[in-house]
Design a protein around this motif. Structure first.
Motif, PDB file in Angstrom:
ATOM      1  N   TRP A 171       0.805  -1.221   0.000  1.00 36.41           N
ATOM      2  CA  TRP A 171       0.000   0.000   0.000  1.00 36.41           C
ATOM      3  C   TRP A 171       0.837   1.270   0.000  1.00 36.41           C
ATOM      4  O   TRP A 171       0.468   2.278  -0.598  1.00 36.41           O
ATOM      5  N   SER A 172       1.991   1.216   0.651  1.00 32.59           N
ATOM      6  CA  SER A 172       2.824   2.414   0.802  1.00 32.59           C
ATOM      7  C   SER A 172       4.060   2.316  -0.084  1.00 32.59           C
ATOM      8  O   SER A 172       4.827   1.342  -0.003  1.00 32.59           O
ATOM      9  N   ARG A 173       4.271   3.308  -0.912  1.00 29.95           N
ATOM     10  CA  ARG A 173       5.451   3.325  -1.770  1.00 29.95           C
ATOM     11  C   ARG A 173       6.726   3.438  -0.940  1.00 29.95           C
ATOM     12  O   ARG A 173       7.757   2.838  -1.270  1.00 29.95           O
ATOM     13  N   LEU A 174       6.678   4.207   0.136  1.00 30.83           N
ATOM     14  CA  LEU A 174       7.848   4.346   0.999  1.00 30.83           C
ATOM     15  C   LEU A 174       8.223   3.014   1.625  1.00 30.83           C
ATOM     16  O   LEU A 174       9.411   2.628   1.629  1.00 30.83           O
ATOM     17  N   MET A 175       7.238   2.277   2.161  1.00 30.58           N
ATOM     18  CA  MET A 175       7.511   0.970   2.763  1.00 30.58           C
ATOM     19  C   MET A 175       8.014  -0.014   1.714  1.00 30.58           C
ATOM     20  O   MET A 175       8.868  -0.864   2.008  1.00 30.58           O
ATOM     21  N   SER A 176       7.494   0.104   0.502  1.00 26.90           N
ATOM     22  CA  SER A 176       7.951  -0.772  -0.567  1.00 26.90           C
ATOM     23  C   SER A 176       9.428  -0.529  -0.878  1.00 26.90           C
ATOM     24  O   SER A 176      10.213  -1.474  -1.030  1.00 26.90           O
ATOM     25  N   HIS A 177       9.823   0.734  -0.965  1.00 26.09           N
ATOM     26  CA  HIS A 177      11.227   1.060  -1.235  1.00 26.09           C
ATOM     27  C   HIS A 177      12.132   0.619  -0.088  1.00 26.09           C
ATOM     28  O   HIS A 177      13.289   0.229  -0.316  1.00 26.09           O
ATOM     29  N   MET A 178      11.632   0.656   1.134  1.00 26.13           N
ATOM     30  CA  MET A 178      12.453   0.323   2.295  1.00 26.13           C
ATOM     31  C   MET A 178      12.641  -1.185   2.478  1.00 26.13           C
ATOM     32  O   MET A 178      13.740  -1.646   2.792  1.00 26.13           O
ATOM     33  N   PHE A 179      11.557  -1.962   2.287  1.00 27.07           N
ATOM     34  CA  PHE A 179      11.585  -3.367   2.694  1.00 27.07           C
ATOM     35  C   PHE A 179      11.557  -4.365   1.537  1.00 27.07           C
ATOM     36  O   PHE A 179      12.071  -5.473   1.685  1.00 27.07           O
ATOM     37  N   ASP A 180      10.940  -4.010   0.424  1.00 30.51           N
ATOM     38  CA  ASP A 180      10.777  -4.997  -0.643  1.00 30.51           C
ATOM     39  C   ASP A 180      12.107  -5.506  -1.201  1.00 30.51           C
ATOM     40  O   ASP A 180      12.263  -6.719  -1.400  1.00 30.51           O
ATOM     41  N   PRO A 181      13.106  -4.656  -1.456  1.00 31.04           N
ATOM     42  CA  PRO A 181      14.394  -5.189  -1.950  1.00 31.04           C
ATOM     43  C   PRO A 181      15.042  -6.160  -0.966  1.00 31.04           C
ATOM     44  O   PRO A 181      15.627  -7.174  -1.377  1.00 31.04           O
ATOM     45  N   LEU A 182      14.936  -5.849   0.330  1.00 33.01           N
ATOM     46  CA  LEU A 182      15.528  -6.741   1.341  1.00 33.01           C
ATOM     47  C   LEU A 182      14.842  -8.102   1.337  1.00 33.01           C
ATOM     48  O   LEU A 182      15.505  -9.151   1.369  1.00 33.01           O
ATOM     49  N   GLN A 213      13.087  -9.507  -1.096  1.00 32.70           N
ATOM     50  CA  GLN A 213      13.355 -10.228  -2.334  1.00 32.70           C
ATOM     51  C   GLN A 213      14.782 -10.757  -2.388  1.00 32.70           C
ATOM     52  O   GLN A 213      15.056 -11.746  -3.070  1.00 32.70           O
ATOM     53  N   GLY A 214      15.690 -10.111  -1.665  1.00 32.87           N
ATOM     54  CA  GLY A 214      17.057 -10.607  -1.609  1.00 32.87           C
ATOM     55  C   GLY A 214      17.228 -11.787  -0.670  1.00 32.87           C
ATOM     56  O   GLY A 214      18.049 -12.688  -0.924  1.00 32.87           O
ATOM     57  N   LEU A 215      16.466 -11.806   0.427  1.00 35.18           N
ATOM     58  CA  LEU A 215      16.575 -12.895   1.401  1.00 35.18           C
ATOM     59  C   LEU A 215      15.719 -14.103   1.029  1.00 35.18           C
ATOM     60  O   LEU A 215      16.031 -15.226   1.421  1.00 35.18           O
ATOM     61  N   ARG A 216      14.658 -13.858   0.295  1.00 31.31           N
ATOM     62  CA  ARG A 216      13.693 -14.924   0.006  1.00 31.31           C
ATOM     63  C   ARG A 216      14.292 -16.125  -0.724  1.00 31.31           C
ATOM     64  O   ARG A 216      13.900 -17.266  -0.426  1.00 31.31           O
ATOM     65  N   PRO A 217      15.219 -15.958  -1.678  1.00 25.09           N
ATOM     66  CA  PRO A 217      15.749 -17.149  -2.374  1.00 25.09           C
ATOM     67  C   PRO A 217      16.653 -18.028  -1.520  1.00 25.09           C
ATOM     68  O   PRO A 217      16.979 -19.146  -1.934  1.00 25.09           O
ATOM     69  N   ILE A 218      17.092 -17.565  -0.348  1.00 23.95           N
ATOM     70  CA  ILE A 218      17.977 -18.372   0.494  1.00 23.95           C
ATOM     71  C   ILE A 218      17.179 -19.555   1.042  1.00 23.95           C
ATOM     72  O   ILE A 218      16.178 -19.355   1.738  1.00 23.95           O
ATOM     73  N   PRO A 219      17.571 -20.795   0.760  1.00 29.39           N
ATOM     74  CA  PRO A 219      16.785 -21.951   1.225  1.00 29.39           C
ATOM     75  C   PRO A 219      16.865 -22.126   2.740  1.00 29.39           C
ATOM     76  O   PRO A 219      17.790 -21.628   3.391  1.00 29.39           O
ATOM     77  N   ILE A 220      15.886 -22.847   3.266  1.00 28.19           N
ATOM     78  CA  ILE A 220      15.827 -23.091   4.703  1.00 28.19           C
ATOM     79  C   ILE A 220      17.079 -23.826   5.188  1.00 28.19           C
ATOM     80  O   ILE A 220      17.605 -23.543   6.274  1.00 28.19           O
ATOM     81  N   THR A 221      17.579 -24.760   4.389  1.00 31.05           N
ATOM     82  CA  THR A 221      18.751 -25.531   4.804  1.00 31.05           C
ATOM     83  C   THR A 221      19.979 -24.641   4.995  1.00 31.05           C
ATOM     84  O   THR A 221      20.860 -24.954   5.801  1.00 31.05           O
ATOM     85  N   ALA A 222      20.050 -23.538   4.245  1.00 29.13           N
ATOM     86  CA  ALA A 222      21.194 -22.634   4.392  1.00 29.13           C
ATOM     87  C   ALA A 222      21.166 -21.904   5.728  1.00 29.13           C
ATOM     88  O   ALA A 222      22.211 -21.444   6.199  1.00 29.13           O
TER      89      ALA A 222
END
Length: 287
Positions: free
Chosen positions: A118-129, A131-140
């Motif tokens: 909903w918030s462009r500011l929150m999107s700029h602050m948190f979405d890149p982080l 999306q960067g952490l999401r591909p790390i598998p649970i086993t890692a």
């Protein structure tokens, strides 16, 4: 009444007719169709397990069912079987860990996803982080979890939280971004404040996507609990799975796998039941 009067009452249905109607009910047909493939798999599995090439390597469904029964209903501590009568306790351990980690993922993931969507500011602050952490598998994350929490429940809960969190955040974010702008404009014209709009307009409109994220996240949470219990704790279905494999009890391994699938299916059905209750307005709208 004259003989020409037509009798509008229908004759009583015979038992055979009632039974035939019951067989034609959509629920019965869906259940019957859904059982066809599992039954075929069980028959093929039984045939492969009894074949000369696989004899002694792959337990048959009958052998797995027998081991599962002893695992569930046997008296713990009696005999030489260490798994006897321990099924319920291990299911409770795993279920409690999934519940704790999944609730934590919900409590953090849904508000954060709504804010990012909903918030462009929150999107700029948190979405890149994210999306960067999401591909790390649970086993890692396992070594980090053990180093941080040790061989304790909190390490498993942390991994379960991670497993469910990203699916919930991503789907909630997408649901908040896809809100009908006409609804937003109408709420703005009526003088709705941002917080009120987020709660009364954005959240209800994003609910279908949120429940999709909950279902996906819950499935990943069950995967995470098995992975974590193999290494990070010494109880639960994941621990039994690895221990049984280590001592060569493949019948218990397969019974454990079926138990995991069963618990995942039951928990998914609970989410679907809640979804139908919460989104009853959507069901009526579709009809």
């Amino acid at each position: 009444m004259s003989s020409s009067t037509v009798n509008l009452k229908q004759p009583n249905a015979s038992p055979g007719t009632t039974k035939a109607r019951g067989l034609r009910r959509p629920g019965f047909r869906r259940t019957a169709i859904g059982l066809v493939v599992p039954i075929l798999i069980l028959l093929a599995w039984q045939w492969v397990g009894q074949s000369a090439a696989m004899a002694g390597l792959v337990p048959t469904p009958v052998q797995v069912a027998r081991a599962w029964y002893v695992w569930m209903f046997g008296n713990p501590g009696l005999g030489l079987n260490p798994y006897q009568g321990t099924w319920l306790g291990n299911v409770q351990y795993s279920s409690l860990r999934v519940l704790q980690g999944f609730l934590l993922a919900m409590l953090l993931g849904i508000p954060l996803g709504l804010s990012i969507g909903w918030s462009r500011l929150m999107s700029h602050m948190f979405d890149p982080l994210i999306q960067g952490l999401r591909p790390i598998p649970i086993t890692a994350w396992l070594p980090f979890s053990i180093a941080l929490f040790g061989i304790r429940d909190m390490g498993a809960i942390f991994l379960i939280f991670l497993g469910g969190f990203y699916a919930i955040v991503v789907n909630t974010t997408q649901g908040a971004r896809d809100v009908d702008r006409n609804l937003v404009r109408a709420a703005q014209m009526m003088g709705a404040k941002p917080a009120h709009m987020l709660r009364r307009v954005v959240l209800p409109a994003a609910m279908p996507s949120i429940f999709t994220g909950l279902r996906i996240g819950l499935g990943i949470s069950w995967t995470a609990v098995i992975v974590s219990e193999m290494v990070a704790v010494k109880s639960g279905l994941g621990y039994v799975l690895w221990d049984a494999y280590y001592v060569g009890r493949m019948d218990i391994v397969l019974a454990d796998m079926v138990s995991i699938g069963l618990m995942g299916f039951i928990s998914d059905r609970l989410i679907v039941m809640i979804e139908h209750h919460v989104l009853a307005w959507r069901m009526l709208q579709n009809h």
